[in-house]
Design an enzyme around this catalytic site. Structure first.
Site, short mmCIF file in Angstrom:
data_model
loop_
_atom_site.label_atom_id
_atom_site.label_comp_id
_atom_site.label_asym_id
_atom_site.label_seq_id
_atom_site.Cartn_x
_atom_site.Cartn_y
_atom_site.Cartn_z
N LYS A 221 89.45 70.99 79.50
CA LYS A 221 90.55 70.32 80.20
C LYS A 221 90.86 68.98 79.52
O LYS A 221 89.93 68.24 79.17
CB LYS A 221 90.17 70.08 81.66
CG LYS A 221 89.89 71.36 82.44
CD LYS A 221 91.17 72.12 82.77
CE LYS A 221 90.87 73.42 83.50
NZ LYS A 221 92.09 74.12 83.91
N ASP A 249 93.67 72.52 77.81
CA ASP A 249 94.49 72.79 79.01
C ASP A 249 94.84 71.47 79.69
O ASP A 249 93.95 70.74 80.10
CB ASP A 249 93.67 73.68 79.95
CG ASP A 249 94.44 74.08 81.20
OD1 ASP A 249 95.59 73.64 81.39
OD2 ASP A 249 93.87 74.85 82.00
N GLU A 275 97.47 74.64 76.83
CA GLU A 275 97.86 75.35 78.05
C GLU A 275 98.54 74.39 79.02
O GLU A 275 98.09 73.26 79.20
CB GLU A 275 96.60 75.94 78.68
CG GLU A 275 96.83 76.74 79.94
CD GLU A 275 95.55 77.49 80.36
OE1 GLU A 275 94.74 77.85 79.48
OE2 GLU A 275 95.37 77.68 81.57
N GLU A 304 100.02 80.57 84.73
CA GLU A 304 99.30 80.65 86.01
C GLU A 304 100.15 80.14 87.17
O GLU A 304 99.94 80.51 88.31
CB GLU A 304 97.96 79.90 85.95
CG GLU A 304 98.08 78.40 85.90
CD GLU A 304 96.72 77.72 85.75
OE1 GLU A 304 96.13 77.82 84.65
OE2 GLU A 304 96.25 77.09 86.71
N ASP A 327 98.88 85.80 86.16
CA ASP A 327 97.90 85.53 87.21
C ASP A 327 98.04 86.67 88.22
O ASP A 327 99.14 87.13 88.48
CB ASP A 327 98.25 84.17 87.84
CG ASP A 327 97.35 83.81 89.00
OD1 ASP A 327 96.49 82.93 88.83
OD2 ASP A 327 97.52 84.39 90.09
N HIS A 354 95.25 84.45 83.20
CA HIS A 354 94.58 83.37 83.91
C HIS A 354 93.60 83.99 84.90
O HIS A 354 93.91 84.97 85.56
CB HIS A 354 95.62 82.56 84.68
CG HIS A 354 95.05 81.55 85.63
ND1 HIS A 354 95.15 81.67 87.00
CD2 HIS A 354 94.34 80.43 85.40
CE1 HIS A 354 94.54 80.63 87.57
NE2 HIS A 354 94.04 79.88 86.63
#
Lengths: 440, 440
Positions: A221, A249, A275, A304, A327, A354
């Site tokens: 992240k 992400d 992402e 997602e 997702d 996801h």
């Protein structure tokens, strides 16, 4: 088939897990999530039960439950035969109630509620057929499969006839791929090493743990602080080596130009993708970012929070993503997801689902397995996200072997949770939440 | 200013009007709407009350009410000073709760709920200032005005500095325009002549009625049957004459290519615009339709279901609309709507607001008045939609003179309904609904 079987009851559960206590699942936008779900149990007049859900982050789950109840009268009393014989038509009815569609349409709370119900309907169908969902899908003829899809609003990219043609072209080696899938599974990547709230020591030890398990792709992240991001990326890259895959992400924190600048600064760590660089609604913004980052070998991934097939259609049309992250519980269930897979296949974009959350790994694996066997025919350069959380609540949790998802054999969508979990974590009346309230 | 004033209470009302009984408001997608609203009353510790709402179509209003309650704790106990001094920051807090945003973000039920609350906050601010909202906005400096806006995700089209610059350029003749507005009002068009469920006789007599009232622009619903559409358009065109304006509205029923073909068939009736030809999420689809219909002199109009500023940004960037139909209760209230006006001004697109419903005319007029005085500086070729329904429930209903909206002078956002309306139409416990239940 299933003559006389009627959906008689629909139960809902607001289930919340206190994940915010450990920063599990924390990212730049969602700093304190309590992984949760709006859970649906259907029951037929023959006593068959089926289970579906949509993933949530704690507060607001009650709003999704309220939306599920608003849709309930479209489900109760339906003959399952009528649903599955014209599932595309039924899906449109569910998403087009002429009063309810105003508060969507096909997005946000209403579509999450639709997903939970539709996921339960697929669990029911697979149980009635005695197959896992992936096998139910794989065994459908192209005509049957496309009959579950509502092609409205996407015919400018794919028509039913085109979809049938694409599926027919891939029928030749289905058996061999099914055999390969059962034997070798489907590659997973891990998001476990780099939640934003984790310490350096924790990140390091997690890299080692997942390397030892055979993982070759690792997601981190980013997006709150550039210096911190550089340190974390450098550390993970050092630990996983140059031949393994790193993804990053940002969970939507940046504006368009900010995303481009920030990612240029992280390019030296060679991420495969960035992402959610910006708003999940910004197709043209993602296209601009994708264009700018191409020269650095960084692809754009998103999906997602992409709210429906019309949005996915445009992301695909605009070259706004290189990795399509469907997702299992955001758009309106399998019916709509299949249309997204078909558009991605036609426009040559890789689908890397996801997962994580609650039940997302359990459900989405089925879809990617189907894609491999029946549609794209390849696993090359593709992964299913894997997060090792909340699997213990499921009767048939995902099975990961050598960093690969192994296909389940139990009938259904792998979406059934234990009654003990519901008793403990139902909000606010479950034993866990009652104890917490009493100790305050 | 307002020192010590705190928002102490938030009340909600689910108000539904039985409009489906007369086909009022019926269109190709919403065949039996019961015009409704999720209504919010705020009360301060000083006893000041304020009123806001979002429009709905009946079923599902309870879901929006549930969402408003989920946001309540972000409002209660807030000092109004802290809100209005940094309204942009407060707006972001309201839309970015790190658990709730998962079930949006900034779209559908959650954003409708946000709109209802934010509309009430503007009603409160205007009442505290003793001004109607339009005048509150007009009297703000460019710096103050832009401080209420969250520019996240739109800086690639407009930054705060650019917005200030644009507003400053328009400051010269504000007083003259304000004077003109008070004297002459703002042009309205009527949607009353062509709801889909109306008979030919009813359409004819309504054309005459609105012509007599001075209307020069008339909107007709289309999209269910091409032959019927041709008949209705021919009839309305015959009744209003060739010099008046005809608009048509398909309420999202078509696929992209279908929209183009259908509209070519209606081109002979010279509609100014086709409204909502396809999915409200399909930016690229609308752009294709706009491109194809340009040669016929037909513009594309959309916006009443466009879910947020990021989507509007792209519609504007892509040349996907010629008429931008902002709605006062779909996106997150005035703060976000101002950013859409600013982007439309920069990209030279006309704003013609959506209205009708419950309270939409009452609220949106304020915004278009502000646009005329402070931003675009012109009424040329622009109209506010007008529907003559549900105004009787409002304490300060819109005033239409010679087919023009006349600016209100009462403090607030014109959004307060009579207590008697609430007692009668609250669902399901109001007297109207109780009587209906008892007579069944």
């Amino acid at each position: 088939m299933y003559e006389g079987v009627i959906i008689e009851k629909l139960f809902t559960k607001d289930l919340r897990f206190p994940t915010s206590l450990n920063s599990d699942g924390s990212d730049a936008m969602h700093t304190h999530p309590d992984y949760s779900c709006a859970y649906v149990i259907l029951e037929t007049n023959t006593g068959q039960k089926a289970h579906g859900m949509t993933f949530t982050l704690g507060r607001g789950t009650e709003v999704v439950i309220c939306a599920i109840k608003a849709l309930e009268n479209l489900i109760i009393g339906q003959k399952v035969q009528d649903i599955y014989n014209n599932f595309g038509d039924f899906w449109r009815k569910l998403t087009s109630d002429n009063q309810l569609r105003w508060i969507g349409p096909e997005k946000g709370v209403m579509h999450l509620a639709t997903a939970a119900i539709v996921n339960a309907l697929w669990d029911l169908w697979a149980r009635l057929e005695g197959k896992p969902v992936w096998k139910l899908l794989v065994d459908m003829s192209p005509e049957q499969l496309t009959s579950v899809i509502d092609f409205r609003y996407i015919t400018d990219v794919i028509t039913k006839d085109e979809a049938i043609k694409i599926l027919k072209e891939k029928e030749d080696n289905k058996k061999a791929r099914e055999f390969d899938l059962i034997k070798n599974g489907y590659p997973a990547y891990t998001t476990q090493v780099g939640w934003l709230g984790y310490s350096s020591e924790k990140v390091k030890s997690l890299c080692k743990k997942y390397l030892d398990q055979g993982f070759t792709a690792f997601k981190v992240k980013v997006g709150q602080n550039l210096d911190e991001d550089k340190k974390r990326c450098a550390m993970v890259r050092e630990n996983i080596g140059s031949s393994n895959v790193l993804m990053v992400d940002a969970n939507q924190v940046w504006c368009v130009d900010e995303a481009i600048d920030w990612m240029k600064s992280l390019a030296e760590y060679k991420p495969l993708w960035i992402e959610e660089p910006t708003s999940p609604d910004d197709i043209l913004g993602h296209a601009k970012i994708a264009q700018a980052l191409k020269q650095y070998g960084i692809g754009v991934a998103t999906g997602e929070m992409c709210c429906n097939r019309v949005m996915f259609k445009q992301f695909l049309q605009a070259g706004a993503l290189e990795f399509c992250q469907i997702d299992s519980a955001r758009v309106g269930g399998i019916n709509e997801i299949l249309s997204i897979y078909l558009m991605a296949e036609k426009l040559k974009v890789k689908v890397c689902p996801h997962a994580g959350g609650v039940g997302l790994c359990e459900m989405v694996q089925h879809l990617q397995f189907w894609d491999y066997v029946s549609l794209s025919g390849t696993k090359e350069g593709k992964y299913i996200e894997y997060v090792d959380q909340q699997h213990e609540h499921f009767k048939t949790p995902v099975v990961i072997k050598s960093a690969a998802y192994m296909p389940p054999t139990d009938p259904g969508y792998s979406s059934e949770m234990f009654p003990s979990t519901m008793e403990k974590y139902e909000f606010p009346k479950g034993t866990y939440w009652q104890e917490l309230a009493n100790n305050k």
